[in-house]
Scaffold this motif. Structure first.
Motif, PDB file in Angstrom:
ATOM      1  N   GLN A 105      28.912  48.540  36.125  1.00 28.48           N
ATOM      2  CA  GLN A 105      30.178  49.089  35.634  1.00 28.48           C
ATOM      3  C   GLN A 105      30.993  48.020  34.924  1.00 28.48           C
ATOM      4  OE1 GLN A 105      32.140  51.979  38.516  1.00 28.48           O
ATOM      5  NE2 GLN A 105      30.522  51.170  39.833  1.00 28.48           N
ATOM      6  N   GLY A 106      30.981  46.807  35.467  1.00 33.19           N
ATOM      7  CA  GLY A 106      31.679  45.712  34.823  1.00 33.19           C
ATOM      8  C   GLY A 106      31.057  45.346  33.491  1.00 33.19           C
ATOM      9  N   LEU A 107      29.722  45.272  33.433  1.00 30.64           N
ATOM     10  CA  LEU A 107      29.027  44.949  32.194  1.00 30.64           C
ATOM     11  C   LEU A 107      29.297  45.990  31.117  1.00 30.64           C
ATOM     12  CD1 LEU A 107      25.628  43.815  33.775  1.00 30.64           C
ATOM     13  CD2 LEU A 107      27.106  42.357  32.379  1.00 30.64           C
ATOM     14  N   ARG A 108      29.274  47.252  31.495  1.00 30.22           N
ATOM     15  CA  ARG A 108      29.467  48.324  30.510  1.00 30.22           C
ATOM     16  C   ARG A 108      30.896  48.372  29.981  1.00 30.22           C
ATOM     17  NH1 ARG A 108      25.828  52.399  34.240  1.00 30.22           N
ATOM     18  NH2 ARG A 108      23.793  51.775  33.383  1.00 30.22           N
ATOM     19  N   SER A 109      31.846  47.934  30.794  1.00 30.08           N
ATOM     20  CA  SER A 109      33.248  47.938  30.364  1.00 30.08           C
ATOM     21  C   SER A 109      33.689  46.593  29.796  1.00 30.08           C
ATOM     22  CB  SER A 109      34.154  48.308  31.538  1.00 30.08           C
ATOM     23  OG  SER A 109      34.167  47.263  32.511  1.00 30.08           O
ATOM     24  N   GLY A 110      32.835  45.572  29.946  1.00 25.34           N
ATOM     25  CA  GLY A 110      33.195  44.244  29.481  1.00 25.34           C
ATOM     26  C   GLY A 110      34.209  43.557  30.368  1.00 25.34           C
ATOM     27  N   SER A 111      34.356  44.025  31.608  1.00 24.69           N
ATOM     28  CA  SER A 111      35.330  43.461  32.536  1.00 24.69           C
ATOM     29  C   SER A 111      34.616  42.637  33.612  1.00 24.69           C
ATOM     30  CB  SER A 111      36.127  44.574  33.230  1.00 24.69           C
ATOM     31  OG  SER A 111      36.805  45.368  32.282  1.00 24.69           O
ATOM     32  N   ARG A 112      35.252  41.577  34.050  1.00 22.63           N
ATOM     33  CA  ARG A 112      34.673  40.744  35.102  1.00 22.63           C
ATOM     34  C   ARG A 112      34.413  41.588  36.345  1.00 22.63           C
ATOM     35  NH1 ARG A 112      33.960  35.436  36.070  1.00 22.63           N
ATOM     36  NH2 ARG A 112      34.170  34.636  38.188  1.00 22.63           N
ATOM     37  N   TYR A 113      35.342  42.442  36.686  1.00 25.28           N
ATOM     38  CA  TYR A 113      35.146  43.407  37.764  1.00 25.28           C
ATOM     39  C   TYR A 113      36.072  44.585  37.526  1.00 25.28           C
ATOM     40  CZ  TYR A 113      39.188  40.812  39.656  1.00 25.28           C
ATOM     41  OH  TYR A 113      40.396  40.195  39.820  1.00 25.28           O
ATOM     42  N   ILE A 114      35.800  45.690  38.228  1.00 27.04           N
ATOM     43  CA  ILE A 114      36.594  46.910  38.102  1.00 27.04           C
ATOM     44  C   ILE A 114      37.637  46.986  39.214  1.00 27.04           C
ATOM     45  CG2 ILE A 114      36.516  49.431  37.999  1.00 27.04           C
ATOM     46  CD1 ILE A 114      35.057  48.010  35.683  1.00 27.04           C
ATOM     47  N   TRP A 115      37.214  46.726  40.440  1.00 29.75           N
ATOM     48  CA  TRP A 115      38.071  46.839  41.614  1.00 29.75           C
ATOM     49  C   TRP A 115      38.355  45.473  42.224  1.00 29.75           C
ATOM     50  CZ3 TRP A 115      36.127  46.779  47.005  1.00 29.75           C
ATOM     51  CH2 TRP A 115      37.129  47.043  47.941  1.00 29.75           C
ATOM     52  N   GLN A 116      37.300  44.783  42.628  1.00 37.63           N
ATOM     53  CA  GLN A 116      37.412  43.427  43.166  1.00 37.63           C
ATOM     54  C   GLN A 116      36.191  42.628  42.733  1.00 37.63           C
ATOM     55  OE1 GLN A 116      38.282  42.836  47.354  1.00 37.63           O
ATOM     56  NE2 GLN A 116      39.629  44.607  47.447  1.00 37.63           N
ATOM     57  N   ASP A 117      36.318  41.304  42.800  1.00 37.80           N
ATOM     58  CA  ASP A 117      35.228  40.406  42.452  1.00 37.80           C
ATOM     59  C   ASP A 117      34.001  40.750  43.303  1.00 37.80           C
ATOM     60  OD1 ASP A 117      33.463  38.237  42.171  1.00 37.80           O
ATOM     61  OD2 ASP A 117      35.095  36.805  41.906  1.00 37.80           O
ATOM     62  N   MET A 118      32.931  41.176  42.646  1.00 32.80           N
ATOM     63  CA  MET A 118      31.723  41.593  43.361  1.00 32.80           C
ATOM     64  C   MET A 118      31.119  40.452  44.171  1.00 32.80           C
ATOM     65  SD  MET A 118      28.392  43.442  41.710  1.00 32.80           S
ATOM     66  CE  MET A 118      26.886  43.737  42.643  1.00 32.80           C
ATOM     67  N   ASN A 119      31.335  39.222  43.724  1.00 35.14           N
ATOM     68  CA  ASN A 119      30.738  38.092  44.415  1.00 35.14           C
ATOM     69  C   ASN A 119      31.628  37.524  45.518  1.00 35.14           C
ATOM     70  OD1 ASN A 119      28.339  36.651  44.639  1.00 35.14           O
ATOM     71  ND2 ASN A 119      29.114  34.923  43.441  1.00 35.14           N
ATOM     72  N   ARG A 120      32.523  38.365  46.029  1.00 35.26           N
ATOM     73  CA  ARG A 120      33.303  38.017  47.221  1.00 35.26           C
ATOM     74  C   ARG A 120      33.239  39.137  48.255  1.00 35.26           C
ATOM     75  NH1 ARG A 120      32.864  34.148  44.762  1.00 35.26           N
ATOM     76  NH2 ARG A 120      34.403  32.566  44.162  1.00 35.26           N
ATOM     77  N   LEU A 121      32.279  40.050  48.088  1.00 37.69           N
ATOM     78  CA  LEU A 121      32.226  41.243  48.931  1.00 37.69           C
ATOM     79  C   LEU A 121      30.946  41.332  49.764  1.00 37.69           C
ATOM     80  CD1 LEU A 121      33.499  43.886  46.325  1.00 37.69           C
ATOM     81  CD2 LEU A 121      34.842  42.704  48.074  1.00 37.69           C
ATOM     82  N   TRP A 122      30.203  40.236  49.869  1.00 35.22           N
ATOM     83  CA  TRP A 122      28.899  40.287  50.522  1.00 35.22           C
ATOM     84  C   TRP A 122      28.941  39.862  51.984  1.00 35.22           C
ATOM     85  CZ3 TRP A 122      24.291  41.860  48.106  1.00 35.22           C
ATOM     86  CH2 TRP A 122      24.387  42.095  46.723  1.00 35.22           C
TER      87      TRP A 122
END
Length: 301
Positions: free
Chosen positions: A67-84
Motif C-alpha cells: 500500500q505504501g509503495l503504490r501510494s508513494g508514501s513511507r507508510y499509510i498508518w504507522q512505520d511498518m518496520n516498528r510493528l514486528w
C-alpha cells in the motif's frame, strides 16, 4: 512500477539455504524492490539459457509495504518496520484482514507469503535480507542482529557494519525474524542500507549486497555471479569505517517540529557540542565526537 507481494522465486536442484529478500518495507524506498526484480530476472534467464546452471538452494523476493509503495508514501498508518513485536504478530495472525490497520495488513500478508514458500521448500536454514535506503546521502551500511551468524553475513556484504543499531528500537523485522526459528528452520536476519532513496547507484548497491549474500551462502559460486552480474555490481563502499557501534540515538516525536540542519551526509565526522538540528526545545547538539548516521531529511520517519 507494478508492485506485487511475491516479486519472484527460484529453486535449484540441490538443497540448500532459502534466501528471502525483502524490498520496500517503507513505501518510499524503491531501490530494493527494483534490485530484487533485476536479480530474479537475470537468474530466470540464466536458468533457461545456460546449460547445467542451477542453484544450491532457493531464492524468493518480496515487496514489504504494498500500500505504501503504490501510494508513494513511507507508510499509510504507522512505520511498518516498528510493528514486528512478537505479541502484536500473534494478534495480527489471528485477526481478519478487514480488522487490521494498513501496515498490520501488510505484515499479515507478507508473513503468509513467506510461510507458504517455507512450507513447500522445508529448508533447514532461512536467511532474510531486508533492503532499505536513507534520506541523506552516503547511507551504505549493514545492520546485523546479535546473532553471530548474522554478523558473519553482514561482514560478507563488503560495506560498513553498524553494531548496536537495534538497541533501544522495538518492532523491526530483523528482530522478529532473528529471534526464533521461522516454521522450525534456523532463521538469520540482516539489514542492508543501499544509499540515498533516489540515488541511481542504490539499486546497484542492493544487487551487490544480494550477490555477496548468496555467495556467502554458497547458493551461487563467485564465477557464476561475476559472469551474470559483473556490469551491475557497485564498488565496495570503503570511505566509511568498516565497523562501528551506535552510541547515541536521538528520539523524535511528531510534535517536536524536528528540522535537521542542511548538508549532513551519513558518516560525516561530528564533534561534541556541534549543532545538528533544531526542534521546539531549541538546538540539538552532538553528545560526543564521532560519525553521524541517518540524518533525517524526510517528513515521515
Amino acid at each position: 512500477m507494478h508492485f506485487q507481494r511475491l516479486i519472484g522465486k527460484l529453486s535449484g536442484d540441490k538443497k540448500g539455504a532459502f534466501f528471502v529478500c525483502i524490498g520496500g518495507m517503507h513505501g518510499n524506498e524503491l531501490a530494493g524492490v527494483r534490485a530484487i526484480e533485476i536479480f530474479i530476472r537475470v537468474l530466470e534467464k540464466a536458468m533457461i539459457e545456460i546449460p547445467n546452471f542451477t542453484l544450491n538452494g532457493s531464492i524468493a523476493g518480496f515487496c514489504g509495504n504494498l500500500q505504501g509503495l503504490r501510494s508513494g508514501s513511507r507508510y499509510i498508518w504507522q512505520d511498518m518496520n516498528r510493528l514486528w513485536e512478537a505479541d502484536r504478530i500473534v494478534k495480527i495472525e489471528k485477526s481478519a484482514l478487514a480488522d487490521l490497520e494498513a501496515e498490520e495488513q501488510e505484515i499479515k500478508s507478507l508473513i503468509l507469503a513467506i510461510r507458504k514458500e517455507v512450507q513447500e521448500l522445508k529448508p533447514e536454514k532461512i536467511v532474510v535480507l531486508d533492503l532499505h535506503t536513507t534520506s541523506a546521502e552516503g547511507g551504505v551500511f549493514c545492520i546485523p542482529t546479535p546473532d553471530p551468524d548474522s554478523l558473519r553475513i553482514a561482514e560478507s556484504l563488503q560495506a560498513p557494519v553498524i553494531n548496536g543499531m537495534l538497541d533501544g528500537i522495538e518492532g523491526t523485522s530483523l528482530q522478529y525474524f532473528g529471534a526464533q526459528p521461522f516454521e522450525g528452520a534456523q532463521t538469520i536476519a540482516v539489514g542492508f542500507e543501499a544509499g540515498q532513496h533516489k540515488d541511481k547507484l542504490s539499486v546497484s548497491r542492493a544487487i551487490t549486497a544480494i550477490c555477496h549474500a548468496i555467495s556467502h551462502l554458497q547458493i551461487l559460486d563467485d564465477s557464476q555471479i561475476d559472469f551474470l552480474f559483473a556490469e551491475m555490481l557497485a564498488d565496495p563502499h570503503l570511505d566509511s569505517p568498516l565497523h562501528a557501534r551506535l552510541k547515541y540515538r536521538h528520539p523524535i516525536f511528531a510534535d517536536d517540529h524536528f528540522a535537521m540542519l542542511p548538508g549532513f551526509r551519513n558518516f560525516d565526522r561530528i564533534h561534541k557540542g556541534q549543532e545538528l538540528a533544531r526542534d521546539i526545545y531549541g538546538p540539538i547538539l552532538s553528545e560526543m565526537d564521532g560519525y553521524i548516521l541517518m540524518p533525517l531529511y524526510q517528513a515521515q520517519g
